[in-house]
Design a protein around this motif. Sequence first.
Motif, mmCIF file in Angstrom:
data_model
loop_
_atom_site.group_PDB
_atom_site.id
_atom_site.type_symbol
_atom_site.label_atom_id
_atom_site.label_comp_id
_atom_site.label_asym_id
_atom_site.label_seq_id
_atom_site.Cartn_x
_atom_site.Cartn_y
_atom_site.Cartn_z
ATOM 1 N N LEU A 267 0.830 -1.189 0.000
ATOM 2 C CA LEU A 267 0.000 0.000 0.000
ATOM 3 C C LEU A 267 0.867 1.241 0.000
ATOM 4 C CD1 LEU A 267 -2.890 -0.557 2.522
ATOM 5 C CD2 LEU A 267 -2.985 -0.324 0.056
ATOM 6 N N LEU A 269 3.748 1.612 -1.105
ATOM 7 C CA LEU A 269 4.463 1.811 -2.355
ATOM 8 C C LEU A 269 3.625 2.627 -3.327
ATOM 9 C CD1 LEU A 269 7.098 0.812 -3.601
ATOM 10 C CD2 LEU A 269 5.744 -0.901 -4.783
ATOM 11 N N LEU A 270 2.393 2.281 -3.397
ATOM 12 C CA LEU A 270 1.580 2.962 -4.389
ATOM 13 C C LEU A 270 0.951 4.228 -3.851
ATOM 14 C CD1 LEU A 270 -0.163 0.154 -6.327
ATOM 15 C CD2 LEU A 270 1.172 2.032 -7.235
ATOM 16 N N ASN A 271 0.948 4.330 -2.566
ATOM 17 C CA ASN A 271 0.255 5.461 -1.980
ATOM 18 C C ASN A 271 1.175 6.257 -1.075
ATOM 19 O OD1 ASN A 271 -2.079 6.738 -2.170
ATOM 20 N ND2 ASN A 271 -3.292 5.155 -1.157
ATOM 21 N N PRO A 272 2.112 6.911 -1.682
ATOM 22 C CA PRO A 272 3.148 7.531 -0.863
ATOM 23 C C PRO A 272 2.588 8.593 0.076
ATOM 24 C CG PRO A 272 3.583 7.797 -3.202
ATOM 25 C CD PRO A 272 2.231 7.233 -3.080
ATOM 26 N N THR A 273 1.454 9.109 -0.241
ATOM 27 C CA THR A 273 0.865 10.121 0.636
ATOM 28 C C THR A 273 0.723 9.594 2.046
ATOM 29 O OG1 THR A 273 -0.665 10.103 -1.200
ATOM 30 C CG2 THR A 273 -0.812 11.929 0.325
ATOM 31 N N GLU A 274 0.388 8.340 2.134
ATOM 32 C CA GLU A 274 0.169 7.770 3.446
ATOM 33 C C GLU A 274 1.490 7.572 4.171
ATOM 34 O OE1 GLU A 274 -2.898 6.962 4.540
ATOM 35 O OE2 GLU A 274 -3.906 7.533 2.698
ATOM 36 N N MET A 276 4.000 9.268 4.149
ATOM 37 C CA MET A 276 4.667 10.495 4.500
ATOM 38 C C MET A 276 4.688 10.726 5.990
ATOM 39 S SD MET A 276 6.001 11.803 2.277
ATOM 40 C CE MET A 276 6.198 10.445 1.212
ATOM 41 N N GLU A 277 3.642 10.340 6.631
ATOM 42 C CA GLU A 277 3.587 10.578 8.059
ATOM 43 C C GLU A 277 4.355 9.504 8.768
ATOM 44 O OE1 GLU A 277 -0.320 10.995 9.539
ATOM 45 O OE2 GLU A 277 -0.284 13.146 9.222
ATOM 46 N N THR A 278 5.298 9.908 9.542
ATOM 47 C CA THR A 278 6.030 8.937 10.325
ATOM 48 C C THR A 278 5.090 8.417 11.408
ATOM 49 O OG1 THR A 278 6.736 10.697 11.765
ATOM 50 C CG2 THR A 278 8.212 10.109 9.975
ATOM 51 N N ARG B 288 12.802 19.067 6.972
ATOM 52 C CA ARG B 288 13.016 17.624 6.896
ATOM 53 C C ARG B 288 12.873 17.187 5.444
ATOM 54 N NH1 ARG B 288 10.542 12.819 8.748
ATOM 55 N NH2 ARG B 288 8.471 13.681 8.706
ATOM 56 N N ILE B 293 11.577 8.399 -2.777
ATOM 57 C CA ILE B 293 10.448 7.481 -2.880
ATOM 58 C C ILE B 293 10.274 7.115 -4.344
ATOM 59 C CG2 ILE B 293 7.980 7.198 -2.501
ATOM 60 C CD1 ILE B 293 8.346 9.722 -0.617
ATOM 61 N N PRO B 294 10.325 5.859 -4.655
ATOM 62 C CA PRO B 294 10.036 5.491 -6.041
ATOM 63 C C PRO B 294 8.527 5.499 -6.250
ATOM 64 C CG PRO B 294 10.795 3.593 -4.796
ATOM 65 C CD PRO B 294 10.641 4.708 -3.830
ATOM 66 N N LYS B 346 10.680 10.664 -6.303
ATOM 67 C CA LYS B 346 9.824 11.606 -5.612
ATOM 68 C C LYS B 346 10.393 11.771 -4.223
ATOM 69 C CE LYS B 346 4.997 11.981 -4.335
ATOM 70 N NZ LYS B 346 3.690 11.401 -4.544
ATOM 71 N N MET B 348 9.601 13.721 -0.342
ATOM 72 C CA MET B 348 8.768 14.596 0.467
ATOM 73 C C MET B 348 9.663 15.546 1.230
ATOM 74 S SD MET B 348 6.615 14.094 3.847
ATOM 75 C CE MET B 348 8.184 14.170 4.632
ATOM 76 N N TYR B 370 6.182 18.107 -2.343
ATOM 77 C CA TYR B 370 6.731 16.970 -3.069
ATOM 78 C C TYR B 370 7.626 17.456 -4.184
ATOM 79 C CZ TYR B 370 3.471 13.916 -0.714
ATOM 80 O OH TYR B 370 2.800 13.214 0.249
#
Lengths: 626, 860
Positions: A267, A269-274, A276-278, B288, B293-294, B346, B348, B370
């Motif tokens: 998930l 991998l395809l949804n980098p938005t998620e 992002m949050e550590t 930060r 990110i690939p 990519k 962040m 981004y």
Amino acid sequence: MPSSHDWINKPLGVVEAMFAQSNSNPEWEAKVLEYFKGQLREKESHSWVPSLNDVPLHYLKPNSLVKFRCLVQDMFDPEFYMGVYETVDPSTKANVLRCGKYKDVTECGVDLNSRNTVTAERQTFYCVPIPGESPWAKESYGCSSQARVVPSTSYVPSRQKRSYEEDDDDMDTQPQKQREPHTEPHGNGDSKRQETEAPSSQTTAPSDCSSHLDLNFPLPGERGPACLVKVYEGLDSFKLNDTLEIYGILSVNPVLTVLGEEKDPSLLLLNPTESMETPEEQRAHDPPASLVPRLHMLYARPLQHNNPLLPSAPTEDQSAFVSSFLVEMASVRAELLAYLTHVLLGDGLAAEYLLLHLISNVYTRRDVLPLGKFTLNLSGCPLNSYTERLYQIVQQLVPCSYRLSMSLHTMNSMRLVPKKDYVANRLVSGALQLARNTSLFLDETQLEQGQLDSSGVRNITALGNLISWQKVDYDFSYHQMEFPCNINVLVTSEGRSLLPSDCQVPLQPQVTPPNMEEYLTTIHMAQFTSQINKFRVYLSLARTLDYSISDEVTKAVEDDFVDMRKDDPQSVTAEDLHRMLVVARLLSLSLGQTTLSRDGWMRAKHIDMLRRSRTEQQKSLNGNEP
Amino acid sequence: MSSPTSTPVGSKRSRDDIPVTPSSDGLASPPSQRRRGQDSSNGDLPAMPTSPATDIASPAVHDTSLFSSPRRSGNFLPSEVDMSSPLMYGTPSSRVEGTPRSGVRGTPVRQRPDLGSARKAPQVDLHTELPSADGAVASEQAAGQKLVIWGTDVNVGTCKEKFQRFLQRFIDPTSNEDENAGLDLNEPLYMQKLEEISVIGEPVLNVNCSHVQSFDADLYRQLISYPQEVIPTFDMAVNELFFERFPDSILEHQIQVRPYNALKTRNMRSLNPEDIDQMITISGMVIRTSQLIPEMQEAFFQCQVCAFSTRVEVDRGRIAEPAVCRNCNTTHSLALIHNRSAFSDKQMIKVQESPDDMPAGQTPHTTIVYAHNDLVDKVQPGDRINITGIYRAVPMRENPRQSTVKSVYKTHIDVIHFRKTDEKRLHGLDEDSDQKLFTEERVQTLKELAAKPDVYERLSSALAPSIYEQEDIKKGILLQLFGGTRKDFSQTGRGNFRAEVNILLCGDPGTSKSQLLQYVFNLVPRGQYTSGKGSSAVGLTAYVMKDPETKQLVLQTGALVLSDNGICCIDEFDKMSDSTRSVLHEVMEQQTLSIAKAGIICQLNARTSVLAAANPVESQWNPKKTTIENIQLPHTLLSRFDLIFLMLDPQDEAYDRRLAHHLVALYYQSEEQIEEEFLDMAVLKDYIAYARTYINPRLNEEASQALIEAYVDMRKIGSGRGMVSAYPRQLESLIRLAEAHAKVRFSDKVETVDVEEAKRLHREALKQSATDPRTGFVDISILTTGMSATARKRKEEVAQALKKMIQSRGKTPAMKYQQLFDDLRGQSEAAITKDMFEEALRALADEDYLTVTGKTVRLL
């Protein structure tokens, strides 16, 4: 229109009704606010609203109106949410317009592509109960709450009723009581146990919950609920460290707890938005709602003080209250002075200064200079547990206080200055993040010889800055940010304190009781609660009075200063004048006088002279003391 | 892509029906309040002349050319072309047949994830047959030139034409940007840049939006409002133009246009829902950066049954998994092969608003940014940057197991362009980013204020009103805040002349020195406050740190570098260690900092004014001693201060009275009264900022004459008594002060009034600090050599007396040291200390008259 108490029990119903009537005319938002403000303005109505401070979270109904007395600890980034959105009923295909304000989650079947969606902005504040609030203040707030008499209109589980009664009186012990019967029969009724879990971890066992979730209280050992407050209006009017009483809609929807669900790597991998949050950030910003409830703010009242014995709002009530109390002022002052003299082992002068210190307040700032601060250094304190007892007595008198024992270990290890944690994207609190007019009791008698490491030096510097400039430089790692504060600092030490202070008074005990503990306890016991309450009101009230100096007295003060300088220019400097002016101000206020009289000035001069001769004496006694 | 919005477009949407993974409902932004009411997925442009069709391309081609990642088909493309780029699509064959514009065809298009989130750049080829649903729209556009992109008012043809005209015609003769160094300002700017691209081969064209705005306001508006439609159009326009001009040039990929400096938003705090999907520029500080990110651009599927493979592009964050294998018609047999899918880079980046933009009492906001492709790793934590990009909002992921959704959007910015604002610190080019924008009215008020005859007095009294009197010191600090004019003599090899004024305050403790410093530190935007006791040389200058993650050496700048173009306030200057103080030598005269550490050798600019405060050594100022003796600072450092003020307790009655009045007033006057009396701090701030940016006074003839006279006079004063009372450094100080005073008046010319004031102030400061306590005369050599001229004279006398005495003894080759000392003491009328005796001996030894070895003195 909603019935009398629906606005407390079902505020969302009110909001939605108004939204439905509005036909998407944006004015409805103002109307909602006006409605709730109007309801709360009614006499006593605010005491019907249950408070998050007194009532354990699991006794409160979700989506009901609650209040919360708190300090804004951190401000998160603004977020965009669906202010208005449309849902599609899967069976009927009918579109319904809905309001997303004051809610965390949407109804099901949101049409994300609807063109009627309106995006709006809100901000989240992380709020904690006022740090260092004295037990008596908490208790007294709890007692004055009339939430228990709320006729529970439709549905209140019987358990809840019971809880209100027990809880308001002794909320500290209550959850324990409750826990025992549950824990003994093992595994009996899981659902019941879950209910007690939340409050027990907050109130009785902070250790077990803080291990996985740090609620970020400024002071160690604090407890109570922290809250994520969603703010919709007037974002600019709130500042960090403001103390507020917030009225809002409680939201504890379990959907908000999303921890540990999206750990599927594909998930991410395809949804980098998620991704992002550590995890740290997620934990800080989306803690489980059962521990950190969300509160959607409808109305917030800035608190001038958190003394429950005083009327809180500046209304007619208050002015009547003030004028009635002013009559008593002088006599209360005399009693308090006598009490403090006993406490300070018969030292009347030190008692006088302590009294002035307790009513001091930074009333304004001239560019960088804070005016009205009065940091007191009580030197020559007896060792052993005296300072501890002294603090307990101070704590009994003021609504907010904290004792910082300046031992080498605490100075080296404690975090005093708040620091921004960029990984979790939050402001990690420190002990100097305090509400206004908090009494900070620095116990230097605990300091022993040894080496301060770099964090120790930073901590001492921070304390020095706090005392001299009444500001704390928060550490934002790439830069520092200055936050002004208003904290009464009292330093107790053996010799002169290593920290700067406005005024040093060497303690000269007149009595030497064989058993200090017993002595102080008896003094304390001798006071009636009503008496103590009078003292409390007195101290909070004296601080809020206005003050002015007439031209005539100004002239006299100037003449006096010139004369004093004539005799011995070395002995009286501008700094001394600064201090004497503050002393004169506090002295007048302590007597309930709002202007400086000639007498007041002479008295101020007199006690300052006494104090100075005492320090001189001390110097010549000790010889090499600076 | 922008608003997902409204009606899904036929077959296009049906591809989404079978997501490979339950990803969010498209990385689509929510509809902003301006409600464009369009489906911008239809905003496809007739675009790059390559074929859009990938999933329908012939299997044969795929099998050969796309087999492994570093694929080189090589038959027609030179090696610079990165064929492995995941962003290249279109089959080789389509490129060959291409378009009539021959130059473009060899250069692959590079996808711009910065514009279309994870979606491919819309590509519609007007010349090949359109296979997909895009066809409908594209052909529509092909048919009528007057059509606009759905939901916008952008007509591709006109827009392209306009931009080409802009590129060909725009001239900015006043440009002073560092990027444009070396370009002919009277030629079309961007054509020169295109030429540069053809030479350097970096296919990126940075376009300053303010240029576009001044050239064509309408185009600018379109660019800001519909960046994701307009920028691809710009791309097209540039590429056509470029390959027309330079048909033979070979680029890695087609040129991408990167606009910057959009005036839309300056401050992170002012971003609001209306800005969604618009182009914005904000400034901030990087706090930060994430790992790389690939991001999948193209998924590679292989049939488990017949090994037939196919590729699917990511569309709005989703991959439509083919349900049926087209080769063997097996259903659900295709599996994703990760290592043959194509990914793009990519990163962040978290950006925090810069401290200057923040209202007091609030915490700074942060924004997620981004960066894509080559913008990855361009910035590092701690950099101050200006970001131009598209503001996005994405709804939170819908959880398939829950019926409700969090009603919150996630916002971020897709970067188009980075610009570091503190780069100039390393390059030394001038402060264009510092230019604070003033509104018309503000400028008007400032100018009105400047026109008042007593502006100088007004400003100086507005400075730290809580501190009483000390008018001259405040005036000195005021001039320091304004600073002189920067002069560049580097052409003639003399380097820069210092424009900053340095001031030292010394005096009794408790004379509110620290308070003054605090005030100044709060007033200037780039102020730094350090205390001598608490700072090390490293903390002041710069240090090299190893980044724990990247193992990269990073230069961390200290207080002096951070206050470049500002003021560095150093409290307790006397408590500073010698090694720390020594770094100040370079800073205070050359205004640079040289660093040679851990493999990094560089020179940083530290054009900072130093405002220092020092306490006397004996805690009380001893009026019987000179400044040097009182504060024990090396005179080499002292002479670098333009003004040295003593803050002493004056001890006179009138002063006391005024002081008392001032203090009492401080305690009872209300806010408003104070406001009336003094200028607002904000006005003062703006006034200084305006003068510093826009006013650059130069000496006029009379003023230079006056300066010369003043200098000669100063030297004359001393020469009568055999001492020098002025050095060229003092002349430079005078010039700086005069310039600063002219700046206070908003005057472009330094006139005699300015010189007069500079002289007065300088004299005043000298009178206080360089008065020889023994004679009462002003003696500059106290500051420059650390010894007053009378002291030097006395030294000489002792040496002569000693010499005479030795000579009178006749021929004695060696003498006892102690005896000689006793003899001299007996002979001399004045008391002679051992120090003086030794100095005399040393002086004689320098004359080669004698040598001292141990306890004996030999004549030579």
